[in-house]
Design a protein around this motif. Structure first.
Motif, PDB file in Angstrom:
ATOM      1  N   GLU A  70     122.909  32.804  82.029  1.00 27.59           N
ATOM      2  CA  GLU A  70     124.483  32.806  82.333  1.00 27.59           C
ATOM      3  C   GLU A  70     124.542  31.855  83.309  1.00 27.59           C
ATOM      4  O   GLU A  70     125.781  31.352  83.451  1.00 27.59           O
ATOM      5  N   LEU A  71     123.690  31.917  84.414  1.00 25.41           N
ATOM      6  CA  LEU A  71     124.102  30.882  85.581  1.00 25.41           C
ATOM      7  C   LEU A  71     124.020  29.546  84.910  1.00 25.41           C
ATOM      8  O   LEU A  71     124.765  28.764  85.409  1.00 25.41           O
ATOM      9  N   GLU A  72     123.053  29.244  84.039  1.00 26.45           N
ATOM     10  CA  GLU A  72     123.004  27.647  83.255  1.00 26.45           C
ATOM     11  C   GLU A  72     124.253  27.556  82.811  1.00 26.45           C
ATOM     12  O   GLU A  72     124.696  26.528  83.059  1.00 26.45           O
ATOM     13  N   HIS A  73     124.775  28.679  82.116  1.00 28.12           N
ATOM     14  CA  HIS A  73     126.174  28.374  81.406  1.00 28.12           C
ATOM     15  C   HIS A  73     127.355  28.096  82.405  1.00 28.12           C
ATOM     16  O   HIS A  73     128.147  27.271  82.017  1.00 28.12           O
ATOM     17  N   LYS A  74     127.204  28.945  83.342  1.00 22.77           N
ATOM     18  CA  LYS A  74     128.253  28.819  84.361  1.00 22.77           C
ATOM     19  C   LYS A  74     128.364  27.289  85.010  1.00 22.77           C
ATOM     20  O   LYS A  74     129.126  26.729  85.580  1.00 22.77           O
ATOM     21  N   THR A  75     126.879  26.860  85.498  1.00 21.06           N
ATOM     22  CA  THR A  75     126.682  25.762  85.898  1.00 21.06           C
ATOM     23  C   THR A  75     127.151  24.698  85.121  1.00 21.06           C
ATOM     24  O   THR A  75     127.968  23.687  85.621  1.00 21.06           O
ATOM     25  N   ALA A  76     127.147  24.637  83.979  1.00 23.87           N
ATOM     26  CA  ALA A  76     127.701  23.888  83.009  1.00 23.87           C
ATOM     27  C   ALA A  76     129.085  23.641  83.068  1.00 23.87           C
ATOM     28  O   ALA A  76     129.695  22.511  83.029  1.00 23.87           O
ATOM     29  N   LEU A  77     129.564  24.809  82.956  1.00 25.80           N
ATOM     30  CA  LEU A  77     131.131  24.977  82.996  1.00 25.80           C
ATOM     31  C   LEU A  77     131.563  24.152  84.208  1.00 25.80           C
ATOM     32  O   LEU A  77     132.900  23.585  84.308  1.00 25.80           O
ATOM     33  N   SER A  78     131.102  24.646  85.301  1.00 24.70           N
ATOM     34  CA  SER A  78     131.487  23.990  86.668  1.00 24.70           C
ATOM     35  C   SER A  78     131.466  22.589  86.831  1.00 24.70           C
ATOM     36  O   SER A  78     132.286  21.813  87.107  1.00 24.70           O
ATOM     37  N   PHE A  79     130.222  21.803  86.206  1.00 25.69           N
ATOM     38  CA  PHE A  79     130.443  20.492  86.029  1.00 25.69           C
ATOM     39  C   PHE A  79     131.392  19.866  85.307  1.00 25.69           C
ATOM     40  O   PHE A  79     131.967  18.934  85.456  1.00 25.69           O
ATOM     41  N   LYS A  80     131.888  20.595  83.866  1.00 25.42           N
ATOM     42  CA  LYS A  80     132.814  20.265  83.145  1.00 25.42           C
ATOM     43  C   LYS A  80     134.213  20.205  83.695  1.00 25.42           C
ATOM     44  O   LYS A  80     134.949  19.342  83.579  1.00 25.42           O
ATOM     45  N   GLN A  81     134.410  21.232  84.887  1.00 25.99           N
ATOM     46  CA  GLN A  81     135.579  21.039  85.700  1.00 25.99           C
ATOM     47  C   GLN A  81     135.618  20.219  86.889  1.00 25.99           C
ATOM     48  O   GLN A  81     136.506  20.428  87.648  1.00 25.99           O
ATOM     49  N   ASN A  82     134.542  19.552  87.047  1.00 21.85           N
ATOM     50  CA  ASN A  82     134.259  18.828  88.494  1.00 21.85           C
ATOM     51  C   ASN A  82     134.237  19.496  89.572  1.00 21.85           C
ATOM     52  O   ASN A  82     134.862  19.011  90.608  1.00 21.85           O
ATOM     53  N   ASP A  83     133.879  20.679  89.429  1.00 14.28           N
ATOM     54  CA  ASP A  83     133.768  21.547  90.684  1.00 14.28           C
ATOM     55  C   ASP A  83     132.376  21.701  91.196  1.00 14.28           C
ATOM     56  O   ASP A  83     131.676  22.777  90.868  1.00 14.28           O
ATOM     57  N   GLU A  84     131.856  20.700  91.936  1.00 16.10           N
ATOM     58  CA  GLU A  84     130.712  20.644  92.488  1.00 16.10           C
ATOM     59  C   GLU A  84     130.309  21.599  93.368  1.00 16.10           C
ATOM     60  O   GLU A  84     129.177  22.048  93.277  1.00 16.10           O
ATOM     61  N   VAL A  85     131.133  22.029  94.287  1.00 15.07           N
ATOM     62  CA  VAL A  85     130.855  23.188  95.282  1.00 15.07           C
ATOM     63  C   VAL A  85     130.465  24.357  94.388  1.00 15.07           C
ATOM     64  O   VAL A  85     129.645  25.070  94.650  1.00 15.07           O
ATOM     65  N   LEU A  86     131.192  24.972  93.413  1.00 13.72           N
ATOM     66  CA  LEU A  86     131.089  26.086  92.568  1.00 13.72           C
ATOM     67  C   LEU A  86     129.731  25.709  91.596  1.00 13.72           C
ATOM     68  O   LEU A  86     128.869  26.789  91.731  1.00 13.72           O
ATOM     69  N   ALA A  87     129.343  24.548  91.316  1.00 15.71           N
ATOM     70  CA  ALA A  87     128.046  24.080  90.582  1.00 15.71           C
ATOM     71  C   ALA A  87     126.954  24.590  91.635  1.00 15.71           C
ATOM     72  O   ALA A  87     126.033  24.902  91.215  1.00 15.71           O
TER      73      ALA A  87
END
Length: 182
Positions: A70-87
């Motif tokens: 789940e964390l890998e999936h959320k990390t990938a979504l954060s990168f797609k949204q260009n939210d490096e802090v959240l990633a």
């Protein structure tokens, strides 16, 4: 050899003889069987507890692997949204989970080694118990045969020849002796 050392040796031999006489092999074997059964029960309980711990660790490991996914999936979504802090937050949590998964794997490996050792010990104790039980059976058989021999001897001694039997047999022998004489 001095007289005191000879007397001391004789005294020790007598003490050992008395102890041997006091010890009943059947009682000692029964006690050894009881003690071995208690040890086997303890080992079985320890093995059962170990297997339960192993199952809990495996279950926890599956949960953490699912969380990692789940964390890998959320990390990938954060990168797609260009939210490096959240990633970064998800990457940090993912590293924590990976560390926990590694610790769980090490614990499982240690439990596996402990389980193997406990199973070998349990097998050894069961084998030893079987050996003691076999000795007990042999002892009981030997004792039973000795008792039957002793009772047969007692029966034969209790069926001793009475004085009347001797007198009758003597009279018969005397009659035959004189009848066959010219």
């Amino acid at each position: 050899m001095t007289i005191t050392s000879r007397i001391l040796r004789l005294f020790k031999a007598d003490i050992h003889g008395i102890l041997d006489w006091l010890e009943e092999p059947e009682v000692i074997l029964k006690q050894a069987i009881r003690e071995m059964e208690v040890e086997i029960e303890k080992d079985e309980a320890a093995l059962k507890a170990l297997l339960q711990r192993e199952e809990k660790l495996k279950s926890l490991g599956k949960e953490k692997e699912k969380l990692q996914s789940e964390l890998e999936h959320k990390t990938a979504l954060s990168f797609k949204q260009n939210d490096e802090v959240l990633a970064k937050t998800f990457v940090k949590r993912k590293l924590d989970v990976q560390k926990l998964i590694s610790a769980l794997a090490a614990s499982l490996k240690a439990l596996d080694i402990e389980r193997d050792s406990l199973e070998k010990q349990l097998k050894s104790r069961r084998s030893e118990l079987n050996s003691i039980v076999e000795k007990m059976e042999l002892f009981v058989e030997k004792t039973a045969s000795a008792v039957s021999v002793n009772s047969a001897e007692a029966d034969s001694s209790s069926s001793a020849i009475s004085d009347e039997d001797v007198e009758i047999a003597f009279a018969e022998e005397k009659r035959r002796f004189f009848e066959t004489r010219p």
